[in-house]
Design a protein around this motif. Structure first.
Motif, PDB file in Angstrom:
ATOM      1  N   ARG A 295      65.829  93.591 -17.985  1.00  0.00           N
ATOM      2  CA  ARG A 295      65.987  92.475 -17.057  1.00  0.00           C
ATOM      3  C   ARG A 295      65.155  91.276 -17.496  1.00  0.00           C
ATOM      4  N   ARG A 296      63.887  91.487 -17.765  1.00  0.00           N
ATOM      5  CA  ARG A 296      63.045  90.352 -18.159  1.00  0.00           C
ATOM      6  C   ARG A 296      63.453  89.795 -19.521  1.00  0.00           C
ATOM      7  N   ARG A 297      63.878  90.647 -20.410  1.00  0.00           N
ATOM      8  CA  ARG A 297      64.372  90.152 -21.700  1.00  0.00           C
ATOM      9  C   ARG A 297      65.631  89.312 -21.512  1.00  0.00           C
ATOM     10  N   PHE A 298      66.469  89.728 -20.576  1.00  0.00           N
ATOM     11  CA  PHE A 298      67.661  88.941 -20.249  1.00  0.00           C
ATOM     12  C   PHE A 298      67.269  87.563 -19.727  1.00  0.00           C
ATOM     13  N   TRP A 299      66.381  87.500 -18.747  1.00  0.00           N
ATOM     14  CA  TRP A 299      65.988  86.217 -18.144  1.00  0.00           C
ATOM     15  C   TRP A 299      65.249  85.345 -19.152  1.00  0.00           C
ATOM     16  N   LEU A 300      64.413  85.960 -19.974  1.00  0.00           N
ATOM     17  CA  LEU A 300      63.664  85.205 -20.979  1.00  0.00           C
ATOM     18  C   LEU A 300      64.624  84.510 -21.946  1.00  0.00           C
TER      19      LEU A 300
ATOM     20  N   ARG B 166      60.242  85.452 -13.509  1.00  0.00           N
ATOM     21  CA  ARG B 166      59.047  85.665 -12.692  1.00  0.00           C
ATOM     22  C   ARG B 166      59.141  86.918 -11.836  1.00  0.00           C
ATOM     23  N   GLY B 167      60.308  87.109 -11.237  1.00  0.00           N
ATOM     24  CA  GLY B 167      60.463  88.196 -10.267  1.00  0.00           C
ATOM     25  C   GLY B 167      61.065  89.457 -10.818  1.00  0.00           C
ATOM     26  N   ASP B 168      61.392  89.487 -12.119  1.00  0.00           N
ATOM     27  CA  ASP B 168      62.068  90.648 -12.706  1.00  0.00           C
ATOM     28  C   ASP B 168      63.284  91.024 -11.863  1.00  0.00           C
ATOM     29  N   LEU B 169      64.103  90.017 -11.546  1.00  0.00           N
ATOM     30  CA  LEU B 169      65.220  90.200 -10.633  1.00  0.00           C
ATOM     31  C   LEU B 169      66.382  90.929 -11.303  1.00  0.00           C
TER      32      LEU B 169
END
Length: 381
Positions: free
Chosen positions: A315-320, A373-376
Motif C-alpha cells: 500500500r505505501r509503495r503504491f502511494w509513494l 501518510r495513512g497507509d490507506l
C-alpha cells in the motif's frame, strides 16, 4: 550503422562502437527531464520535411520491396507514419529530438522481452538510431489494427473495471522480467550484450533524480504552494526505506489506456515502451491510479494477484509511487500547456476541459499524500 533488424537474440557486430552516451542516465522521466524538455508536446518539426528522407532510408533497408509512406497522425511525442512494404502495412515512429536519443534501440529490445513472455505487443521489424543516413532515429513495427482503449472509454463503451483485471494480470506477467540495475536501460548494454541493464546501482538513486527540481517547478508555476511542496518532500523522505530494493522488475512507466490497443472485449497490444525502466513492482499499478479511481485499481490488483503476490508494504509503495508519478505528470501538464486544451486532446475526458484536468491533478497529488501518510487501502482512492 545500418538499420538493425530485431529477429534474433544476437547483438550486431562491433556494437560497442555504435552507441553514443545517453542522456537517459540523468533523467527520471524523459519527456520533462530531457535537455529539450517537452519536445514533441509543445510543437514539432513538420512531418512532411521528414517523409522523403524516411522513405529513402526505408527503401535502403528494404531495397527490393515496393514501398509507400503516409503520415500516421499519432498524438504522442514521436512523429508517426504508416508504411506499406509490398503488401504489408507497418507502423513507423521517428525520434527527431536534438539530443539524438537512441532509446528506440532499448525499446525494441524491451518489446522482444515482452513478446517472449507471451504478452501482446508489436513485433519490431527494423530500428536505426545511428543518424548516419538520416538526422533522426526510426523504428518499424507491426501495425496493430485496433484503436487504443481510451477511444472506447471516451465513448462510454469500455467496462473499465473488468479490463483493469486483464491489465493487472499483464503487469504481473511482465514483472517476470527482472533486469540488472535500476532506472532507464543503458543502450550500450543492449548493443554490446543484448541485455537490459539499468543505469543506476540503487533504486533510490533513480527515484530521487530531479525530485526537488520538479517540486520547485510546480511551486514556481503556482500549482503547489511552498507549504504543500515541503509536506510532500518530508513525507517522501520519511518513507525512503521503502526504496531499498534488492531486485528491480520491468516497468512500462507510461501505462495508460492510450498505450493499450484493443477492443472492449480485450487487449490487442501494449505499446509505447520507450520509457521502460527497471523499478518497483507497484509503479505501473500506481500509474493506472494517475487516471482512475479505487474500484478500477481494486480490480487491477485482483488480476495482478492471480499471477503474483503483492509485495511487502504494497500500500505505501503504491502511494509513494503514485505521488512521484503525479508530480512528474503535473510538471509535464504545466510545461506542455495541457491545462489549456479541450476535450479533443487525448488526455481530457469527453465534456471536460483543461481546467478540469488541472483540478484533478492537484486533487490526485493530495490523495496520494494522504494515502501515504495513512497507509490507506488502495481501493479508497
Amino acid at each position: 550503422m545500418n538499420a538493425t533488424t530485431i529477429t534474433s537474440s544476437a547483438p550486431p557486430a562491433n556494437a560497442a562502437d555504435l552507441v553514443s552516451p545517453s542522456h537517459r542516465r540523468t533523467t527520471y522521466y524523459w519527456k520533462c527531464d530531457r535537455p529539450a524538455a517537452f519536445h514533441g508536446t509543445t510543437g514539432r518539426t513538420d512531418a512532411g520535411t521528414l517523409q522523403s528522407a524516411l522513405k529513402q532510408a526505408l527503401q535502403e533497408k528494404f531495397p527490393s520491396a515496393r514501398l509507400s509512406l503516409e503520415p500516421g497522425h499519432g498524438q504522442g511525442n514521436h512523429i508517426t507514419f504508416i508504411a506499406t512494404v509490398d503488401e504489408a502495412r507497418r507502423f513507423v515512429r521517428v525520434e527527431d529530438g536534438p539530443e539524438k536519443d537512441n532509446y528506440l534501440i532499448v525499446e525494441s529490445r524491451v518489446l522482444h522481452e515482452v513478446r517472449t513472455l507471451g504478452l501482446p505487443a508489436p513485433r519490431v521489424h527494423a530500428v536505426d538510431a545511428s543518424r548516419e543516413s538520416v538526422p533522426f532515429a526510426w523504428q518499424m513495427l507491426d501495425l496493430v489494427d485496433a484503436p487504443d482503449l481510451n477511444h472506447f472509454q471516451k465513448k462510454g463503451e469500455l467496462d473499465l473495471p473488468r479490463m483493469a483485471g486483464e491489465i493487472g494480470a499483464a503487469i504481473a506477467r511482465w514483472q517476470c522480467a527482472e533486469p540488472a540495475g535500476y532506472g532507464p536501460f543503458d543502450p550500450a548494454q543492449v548493443m554490446e550484450t543484448n541485455t537490459l541493464c539499468g543505469f543506476h546501482a540503487s533504486y533510490e538513486d533513480y527515484f530521487f533524480l530531479h525530485f526537488e527540481r520538479h517540486l520547485r517547478y510546480l511551486t514556481h508555476q503556482q500549482l503547489l504552494s511552498s507549504r504543500e511542496a515541503a509536506e510532500i518532500e518530508s513525507e517522501v523522505l520519511l518513507h525512503r526505506p521503502l526504496l531499498a530494493l534488492n531486485q528491480g522488475c520491468l516497468v512500462h512507466k507510461d501505462l495508460a489506456l492510450w498505450n493499450i490497443l484493443g477492443t472492449p472485449e480485450g487487449v490487442a497490444a501494449f505499446i509505447d515502451w520507450d520509457d521502460a525502466i527497471s523499478g518497483d513492482a507497484m509503479d505501473d499499478l500506481s500509474l493506472l491510479a494517475c487516471f482512475h479511481d479505487g474500484p478500477v485499481l481494486a480490480r487491477a490488483l485482483e488480476g495482478y494477484q492471480m499471477l503474483r503476490p503483492l509485495p511487502t508494504e504494497h500500500r505505501r509503495r503504491f502511494w509513494l509511487h503514485l505521488l512521484r508519478n503525479m508530480i512528474v505528470k503535473a510538471v509535464i501538464r504545466v510545461g506542455a500547456g495541457y491545462f489549456e486544451k479541450s476535450d479533443g486532446f487525448f488526455l481530457i475526458g469527453s465534456g471536460s476541459s483543461g481546467q478540469n484536468l488541472q483540478t484533478f491533478t492537484t486533487q490526485r497529488i493530495a490523495s496520494a499524500l494522504q494515502g501515504l501518510r495513512g497507509d490507506l487501502p488502495v481501493a479508497s482512492l
